[in-house]
Design a protein around this motif. Structure first.
Motif, PDB file in Angstrom:
ATOM      1  N   ARG A 128       0.843  -1.192   0.000  1.00  0.00           N
ATOM      2  CA  ARG A 128       0.000   0.000   0.000  1.00  0.00           C
ATOM      3  C   ARG A 128       0.880   1.246   0.000  1.00  0.00           C
ATOM      4  O   ARG A 128       1.795   1.369   0.820  1.00  0.00           O
ATOM      5  N   LEU A 129       0.569   2.176  -0.914  1.00  0.00           N
ATOM      6  CA  LEU A 129       1.330   3.419  -1.045  1.00  0.00           C
ATOM      7  C   LEU A 129       0.369   4.593  -1.112  1.00  0.00           C
ATOM      8  O   LEU A 129      -0.742   4.486  -1.638  1.00  0.00           O
ATOM      9  N   THR A 130       0.819   5.735  -0.614  1.00  0.00           N
ATOM     10  CA  THR A 130       0.057   6.961  -0.767  1.00  0.00           C
ATOM     11  C   THR A 130       0.268   7.525  -2.161  1.00  0.00           C
ATOM     12  O   THR A 130       1.181   7.100  -2.902  1.00  0.00           O
ATOM     13  N   LEU A 131      -0.564   8.488  -2.539  1.00  0.00           N
ATOM     14  CA  LEU A 131      -0.407   9.127  -3.839  1.00  0.00           C
ATOM     15  C   LEU A 131       0.957   9.800  -3.952  1.00  0.00           C
ATOM     16  O   LEU A 131       1.610   9.743  -5.006  1.00  0.00           O
ATOM     17  N   GLU A 132       1.394  10.429  -2.855  1.00  0.00           N
ATOM     18  CA  GLU A 132       2.701  11.089  -2.870  1.00  0.00           C
ATOM     19  C   GLU A 132       3.828  10.080  -3.070  1.00  0.00           C
ATOM     20  O   GLU A 132       4.799  10.357  -3.792  1.00  0.00           O
ATOM     21  N   GLU A 133       3.704   8.894  -2.454  1.00  0.00           N
ATOM     22  CA  GLU A 133       4.736   7.867  -2.624  1.00  0.00           C
ATOM     23  C   GLU A 133       4.728   7.323  -4.048  1.00  0.00           C
ATOM     24  O   GLU A 133       5.791   7.015  -4.613  1.00  0.00           O
ATOM     25  N   GLU A 264      -7.147  12.642  -0.151  1.00  0.00           N
ATOM     26  CA  GLU A 264      -8.203  13.515   0.352  1.00  0.00           C
ATOM     27  C   GLU A 264      -8.514  14.679  -0.584  1.00  0.00           C
ATOM     28  O   GLU A 264      -9.617  15.243  -0.527  1.00  0.00           O
ATOM     29  N   LEU A 265      -7.593  15.063  -1.448  1.00  0.00           N
ATOM     30  CA  LEU A 265      -7.817  16.207  -2.332  1.00  0.00           C
ATOM     31  C   LEU A 265      -7.918  15.813  -3.801  1.00  0.00           C
ATOM     32  O   LEU A 265      -8.721  16.376  -4.542  1.00  0.00           O
ATOM     33  N   ALA A 271      -1.952   9.792 -15.623  1.00  0.00           N
ATOM     34  CA  ALA A 271      -0.947  10.718 -15.093  1.00  0.00           C
ATOM     35  C   ALA A 271      -1.550  12.052 -14.688  1.00  0.00           C
ATOM     36  O   ALA A 271      -0.856  12.893 -14.116  1.00  0.00           O
ATOM     37  N   ASP A 272      -2.824  12.264 -14.979  1.00  0.00           N
ATOM     38  CA  ASP A 272      -3.484  13.535 -14.632  1.00  0.00           C
ATOM     39  C   ASP A 272      -4.128  13.442 -13.256  1.00  0.00           C
ATOM     40  O   ASP A 272      -4.627  12.384 -12.851  1.00  0.00           O
ATOM     41  N   LEU A 273      -4.123  14.583 -12.558  1.00  0.00           N
ATOM     42  CA  LEU A 273      -4.800  14.698 -11.271  1.00  0.00           C
ATOM     43  C   LEU A 273      -5.957  15.683 -11.397  1.00  0.00           C
ATOM     44  O   LEU A 273      -5.865  16.666 -12.149  1.00  0.00           O
ATOM     45  N   PRO A 293      -2.900  23.598  -3.197  1.00  0.00           N
ATOM     46  CA  PRO A 293      -1.908  22.547  -2.920  1.00  0.00           C
ATOM     47  C   PRO A 293      -1.660  21.696  -4.173  1.00  0.00           C
ATOM     48  O   PRO A 293      -2.597  21.333  -4.884  1.00  0.00           O
ATOM     49  N   THR A 294      -0.401  21.378  -4.429  1.00  0.00           N
ATOM     50  CA  THR A 294      -0.014  20.452  -5.490  1.00  0.00           C
ATOM     51  C   THR A 294       0.996  19.466  -4.916  1.00  0.00           C
ATOM     52  O   THR A 294       1.406  19.589  -3.756  1.00  0.00           O
ATOM     53  N   LEU A 295       1.414  18.493  -5.719  1.00  0.00           N
ATOM     54  CA  LEU A 295       2.412  17.538  -5.259  1.00  0.00           C
ATOM     55  C   LEU A 295       3.772  18.181  -5.066  1.00  0.00           C
ATOM     56  O   LEU A 295       4.635  17.624  -4.380  1.00  0.00           O
ATOM     57  N   ASP A 296       3.986  19.351  -5.680  1.00  0.00           N
ATOM     58  CA  ASP A 296       5.264  20.052  -5.554  1.00  0.00           C
ATOM     59  C   ASP A 296       5.218  21.157  -4.504  1.00  0.00           C
ATOM     60  O   ASP A 296       6.180  21.895  -4.336  1.00  0.00           O
ATOM     61  N   GLY A 297       4.088  21.312  -3.826  1.00  0.00           N
ATOM     62  CA  GLY A 297       3.942  22.405  -2.874  1.00  0.00           C
ATOM     63  C   GLY A 297       2.724  23.239  -3.220  1.00  0.00           C
ATOM     64  O   GLY A 297       1.876  22.836  -4.021  1.00  0.00           O
ATOM     65  N   VAL A 298       2.642  24.430  -2.645  1.00  0.00           N
ATOM     66  CA  VAL A 298       1.492  25.299  -2.836  1.00  0.00           C
ATOM     67  C   VAL A 298       1.723  26.206  -4.039  1.00  0.00           C
ATOM     68  O   VAL A 298       2.769  26.849  -4.162  1.00  0.00           O
TER      69      VAL A 298
END
Length: 389
Positions: A128-133, A264-265, A271-273, A293-298
């Motif tokens: 199990r992995l998070t989206l960020e992982e 949660e977001l 590959a698209d969010l 918020p994005t995967l690279d920061g705000v």
């Protein structure tokens, strides 16, 4: 007056040319035998034709007899040969009949003993992995339970200092044969030896640690590197990290299957969010700059004045990385922002009065539902009036 024998054209009987090779002759025989065999075709003419086909195959499959045919003679002209040719099963043996129907000869041709060393099976473990992982990639040490090589016998299955012995039932062949009589003659069947189970060898003193299997189950640690951009259901293959085979055979592969946890977001589409921004109607009317918020920061999201409900904004290259791709734009998906304009449901007296004043200033205190269709008389109210007539 003496009898004369006319040489038969065996090539024509099988329907092959005179320069046909052994494989072509065999294929032609198989085809005709399956078509003309008495169990398939009870026609008396077919039975006679079946005998001719068998005789032709016996002649042309024998190099010496075929040489006589090519010289203009008939090797079946003698009384003994002719008599033998009358019985299609005695002419060339039961094996050729079986070869015609099943592609293999049944008379005593065994497969030999099977190897005790067998390849191992593949194994599967879920991670199990998070989206960020999934976006960044991770390296994990995993605990797996698989079959590993027995350290005491090193895969042989024999107790230290001993070895296998030849099976006294099958004498090392791995098979035992039985003979039965049928309408085709004697049928020889083979089956795995019940004592050695087809191995041809017997372990008299099995290893105490693995009970003769050559492997034991053991928990061990494997390191897996999950690349950036993986998605739910994808598998990473670790070659040779699966189950060790019986008898110390080569190990299968270990597959690590990714299970991506919901975010949660963001929701993911390849590959698209995608995300949804709830925008107050005042901000939609006046415009605003929002922290996103994005995967690279705000990131700052600029909303133009007059933005409507359902507006979609796309941030290029702010989605998930694509597997085996490089570059910020081409190697990444997009972040798609769906704007949802929120209309307040509860207003106090002051807020209500201010909105009434704004509506009056904009001439919207009495909305004209048929404004776009008033010229042709087909507005909403005109349709409602017409519906009651």
């Amino acid at each position: 007056m003496g009898n004369t024998h006319v040489a038969r054209d065996y090539y024509a009987i099988l329907g092959v040319s005179r320069d046909a090779g052994p494989d072509e002759i065999k294929r032609a025989y198989r085809r005709l035998a399956r078509e003309l065999h008495p169990d398939v075709n009870p026609d008396p003419d077919a039975q006679e034709r079946f005998r001719e086909v068998n005789t032709a195959y016996e002649v042309l499959s024998d190099p010496e007899k075929r040489r006589i045919v090519d010289l203009g003679g008939d090797p079946m002209a003698s009384g003994a040969a002719s008599a033998g040719a009358q019985d299609p099963f005695s002419a060339f043996g039961f094996g050729d009949i079986m070869d015609a129907f099943f592609g293999t000869t049944g008379a005593g041709r065994g497969r030999g003993p099977r190897s005790r060393v067998q390849p191992g099976a593949d194994a599967l473990i879920r991670l199990r992995l998070t989206l960020e992982e999934c976006a960044s990639g991770v390296t994990r040490d995993l605990q797996v339970d698989t079959a590993v090589l027995c350290s005491e016998c090193t895969g042989s299955g024999c107790a230290p200092g001993t070895s296998t012995i030849t099976c006294d039932i099958c004498h090392g062949s791995g098979e035992v044969q039985s003979v039965q009589r049928s309408f085709l003659g004697q049928v020889v069947t083979s089956r795995p030896c019940p004592k050695c189970r087809g191995f041809g060898e017997v372990i008299e003193e099995p290893c105490r640690k693995c009970a003769g299997d050559g492997r034991v189950r053991q928990r061990r640690t494997v390191t897996v590197r999950i690349p950036a951009g993986v998605a739910d259901g994808m598998r990473v293959r670790l070659a040779g990290q699966g189950e060790v085979g019986a008898g110390g055979g080569p190990a299968g592969d270990l597959y690590v299957e990714v299970e991506e946890e919901p975010h949660e977001l963001f929701t993911r589409d390849g590959a698209d969010l995608h995300c949804t921004v709830a925008l107050p109607m005042t901000a939609a009317a006046l415009g605003a700059t929002l922290p996103l918020p994005t995967l690279d920061g705000v990131e700052e999201l600029h909303v133009e004045p007059g933005t409507q409900h359902g507006t979609v904004r796309t941030l290029r290259g702010k989605g998930m990385p694509r597997l085996r791709s490089s570059g910020r734009i081409d190697g990444y998906g997009d972040l798609v922002v769906h704007i949802e304009v929120v209309v307040p449901t509860k207003l106090d007296a002051k807020q209500t009065e201010l909105l009434r004043q704004l509506a009056a200033l904009r001439g919207e205190d009495q909305p004209n539902l048929a404004a776009d269709s008033s010229r042709n008389g087909h507005g909403l109210f005109s349709r409602l009036r017409g519906f009651g007539r």
